[in-house]
Design a protein around this motif. Structure first.
Motif, PDB file in Angstrom:
ATOM      1  N   PRO A 168       0.839  -1.205   0.000  1.00 17.27           N
ATOM      2  CA  PRO A 168       0.000   0.000   0.000  1.00 17.27           C
ATOM      3  C   PRO A 168       0.873   1.255   0.000  1.00 17.27           C
ATOM      4  O   PRO A 168       1.954   1.277   0.594  1.00 17.27           O
ATOM      5  N   LEU A 169       0.392   2.275  -0.669  1.00 19.69           N
ATOM      6  CA  LEU A 169       1.087   3.561  -0.703  1.00 19.69           C
ATOM      7  C   LEU A 169       0.367   4.550   0.215  1.00 19.69           C
ATOM      8  O   LEU A 169      -0.834   4.385   0.492  1.00 19.69           O
ATOM      9  N   PRO A 170       1.058   5.572   0.673  1.00 24.99           N
ATOM     10  CA  PRO A 170       0.434   6.547   1.576  1.00 24.99           C
ATOM     11  C   PRO A 170      -0.818   7.216   0.989  1.00 24.99           C
ATOM     12  O   PRO A 170      -1.722   7.603   1.730  1.00 24.99           O
ATOM     13  N   ASN A 171      -0.898   7.334  -0.334  1.00 28.45           N
ATOM     14  CA  ASN A 171      -2.060   7.991  -0.957  1.00 28.45           C
ATOM     15  C   ASN A 171      -3.257   7.048  -1.121  1.00 28.45           C
ATOM     16  O   ASN A 171      -4.265   7.413  -1.708  1.00 28.45           O
ATOM     17  N   GLY A 172      -3.146   5.787  -0.644  1.00 23.07           N
ATOM     18  CA  GLY A 172      -4.237   4.825  -0.755  1.00 23.07           C
ATOM     19  C   GLY A 172      -4.120   3.909  -1.952  1.00 23.07           C
ATOM     20  O   GLY A 172      -4.850   2.920  -2.061  1.00 23.07           O
ATOM     21  N   ASN A 173      -3.244   4.234  -2.877  1.00 15.82           N
ATOM     22  CA  ASN A 173      -3.015   3.387  -4.037  1.00 15.82           C
ATOM     23  C   ASN A 173      -2.170   2.185  -3.642  1.00 15.82           C
ATOM     24  O   ASN A 173      -1.698   2.077  -2.511  1.00 15.82           O
ATOM     25  N   TRP A 174      -1.941   1.288  -4.610  1.00 13.74           N
ATOM     26  CA  TRP A 174      -1.113   0.103  -4.393  1.00 13.74           C
ATOM     27  C   TRP A 174       0.010   0.098  -5.407  1.00 13.74           C
ATOM     28  O   TRP A 174      -0.195   0.432  -6.585  1.00 13.74           O
ATOM     29  N   LEU A 175       1.198  -0.293  -4.963  1.00 15.39           N
ATOM     30  CA  LEU A 175       2.351  -0.446  -5.845  1.00 15.39           C
ATOM     31  C   LEU A 175       2.614  -1.930  -6.028  1.00 15.39           C
ATOM     32  O   LEU A 175       2.736  -2.677  -5.058  1.00 15.39           O
ATOM     33  N   MET A 176       2.671  -2.346  -7.290  1.00  9.77           N
ATOM     34  CA  MET A 176       3.014  -3.730  -7.615  1.00  9.77           C
ATOM     35  C   MET A 176       4.400  -3.720  -8.245  1.00  9.77           C
ATOM     36  O   MET A 176       4.673  -2.935  -9.144  1.00  9.77           O
ATOM     37  N   THR A 177       5.274  -4.592  -7.759  1.00  9.62           N
ATOM     38  CA  THR A 177       6.601  -4.736  -8.362  1.00  9.62           C
ATOM     39  C   THR A 177       6.761  -6.184  -8.819  1.00  9.62           C
ATOM     40  O   THR A 177       6.210  -7.104  -8.209  1.00  9.62           O
ATOM     41  N   LEU A 178       7.463  -6.361  -9.892  1.00 10.64           N
ATOM     42  CA  LEU A 178       7.802  -7.687 -10.375  1.00 10.64           C
ATOM     43  C   LEU A 178       9.045  -7.606 -11.234  1.00 10.64           C
ATOM     44  O   LEU A 178       9.434  -6.525 -11.676  1.00 10.64           O
ATOM     45  N   ARG A 179       9.670  -8.736 -11.440  1.00  9.48           N
ATOM     46  CA  ARG A 179      10.897  -8.814 -12.247  1.00  9.48           C
ATOM     47  C   ARG A 179      10.673  -9.866 -13.315  1.00  9.48           C
ATOM     48  O   ARG A 179      10.577 -11.060 -13.016  1.00  9.48           O
ATOM     49  N   CYS A 180      10.558  -9.402 -14.566  1.00  7.86           N
ATOM     50  CA  CYS A 180      10.321 -10.338 -15.667  1.00  7.86           C
ATOM     51  C   CYS A 180      10.655  -9.658 -16.984  1.00  7.86           C
ATOM     52  O   CYS A 180      11.008  -8.483 -17.015  1.00  7.86           O
ATOM     53  N   GLY A 181      10.511 -10.398 -18.063  1.00  8.98           N
ATOM     54  CA  GLY A 181      10.693  -9.851 -19.390  1.00  8.98           C
ATOM     55  C   GLY A 181       9.428  -9.142 -19.849  1.00  8.98           C
ATOM     56  O   GLY A 181       8.384  -9.203 -19.199  1.00  8.98           O
ATOM     57  N   LEU A 182       9.549  -8.453 -20.969  1.00 13.68           N
ATOM     58  CA  LEU A 182       8.392  -7.794 -21.570  1.00 13.68           C
ATOM     59  C   LEU A 182       7.837  -8.697 -22.658  1.00 13.68           C
ATOM     60  O   LEU A 182       8.589  -9.239 -23.468  1.00 13.68           O
ATOM     61  N   ASN A 183       6.527  -8.856 -22.671  1.00 11.57           N
ATOM     62  CA  ASN A 183       5.899  -9.655 -23.722  1.00 11.57           C
ATOM     63  C   ASN A 183       4.484  -9.157 -23.985  1.00 11.57           C
ATOM     64  O   ASN A 183       3.972  -8.276 -23.290  1.00 11.57           O
ATOM     65  N   ARG A 184       3.880  -9.712 -25.007  1.00 14.30           N
ATOM     66  CA  ARG A 184       2.541  -9.318 -25.435  1.00 14.30           C
ATOM     67  C   ARG A 184       1.524  -9.523 -24.327  1.00 14.30           C
ATOM     68  O   ARG A 184       0.613  -8.727 -24.152  1.00 14.30           O
ATOM     69  N   GLU A 185       1.692 -10.565 -23.547  1.00 10.60           N
ATOM     70  CA  GLU A 185       0.741 -10.865 -22.475  1.00 10.60           C
ATOM     71  C   GLU A 185       0.806  -9.810 -21.368  1.00 10.60           C
ATOM     72  O   GLU A 185      -0.222  -9.383 -20.842  1.00 10.60           O
ATOM     73  N   LEU A 186       1.996  -9.343 -21.017  1.00  8.59           N
ATOM     74  CA  LEU A 186       2.140  -8.306 -20.003  1.00  8.59           C
ATOM     75  C   LEU A 186       1.520  -6.997 -20.496  1.00  8.59           C
ATOM     76  O   LEU A 186       0.757  -6.352 -19.768  1.00  8.59           O
TER      77      LEU A 186
END
Length: 191
Positions: A168-186
């Motif tokens: 959770p972020l202080p402004n009420g939003n959510w931060l998602m982090t991930l480590r992967c390649g870039l592809n059409r599905e992402l």
């Protein structure tokens, strides 16, 4: 979990599935093909791919049919069955939508002695993909996506990747982090 479906006190109209975004498999057309790929993956038998129609996984442009394929596993992903393995001639990991495989031949040649090494390569490659689609390049990226509070609540309660983390972020939003390649599905998922 069958306890949701087998309760004798419920009528059959009390629970249903939308089947949204599922592929409309005709069991009689695809069951045998799926079983063939499962058997080849289990028995470590090479397959010669002769004809493939369509491109749901962003195929390598260097692929030319026919080619020999080491099937490592069958994956059910977003309502579709894929076979994941390695192209022998290119030494590249590939996921193929089984229903798009039009013609193939099972070669009675085993790759059992190399299975552990091949499986390890497949596992490593699939760990850096978002979903099953071919990455656009060989790089791995640290990705950060910020979601509104409502969308973030949805995102945090689902599994998206083996490296994803939400906070959770202080402004009420959510931060998602991930480590992967870039592809059409992402890219499609983000949109």
């Amino acid at each position: 979990n069958t306890r949701y479906y087998d309760n004798p006190n419920w009528n059959k109209e009390s629970i249903t599935a939308t089947h949204f975004y599922e592929f409309d498999y005709k069991e009689e057309e695809h069951k045998e093909k799926i079983e063939d790929f499962l058997n080849c993956a289990s028995d470590h038998l090479e397959i010669e791919l002769l004809r493939y129609e369509g491109d749901s996984v962003s195929l390598y442009q260097s692929i030319r049919l026919p080619f020999t394929f080491y099937p490592i596993r069958v994956v059910y992903h977003r309502g579709v069955f894929f076979v994941v393995g390695i192209i022998k001639e290119l030494d590249r990991v590939l996921a193929l939508d089984i229903h798009q495989i039009e013609e193939f031949k099972i070669i009675q040649k085993s790759f059992r002695q190399n299975y552990s090494k091949l499986k390890s390569r497949v596992d490593k490659e699939m760990d850096i993909r978002f979903g099953i689609t071919q990455n656009m390049d060989d790089r791995v990226y640290d990705i950060e996506l910020e979601f509104s509070s409502i969308t973030g609540f949805y995102v945090k309660n689902h599994i998206w990747h083996n490296t994803f983390y939400t906070e959770p972020l202080p402004n009420g939003n959510w931060l998602m982090t991930l480590r992967c390649g870039l592809n059409r599905e992402l890219v499609g998922w983000i949109f």
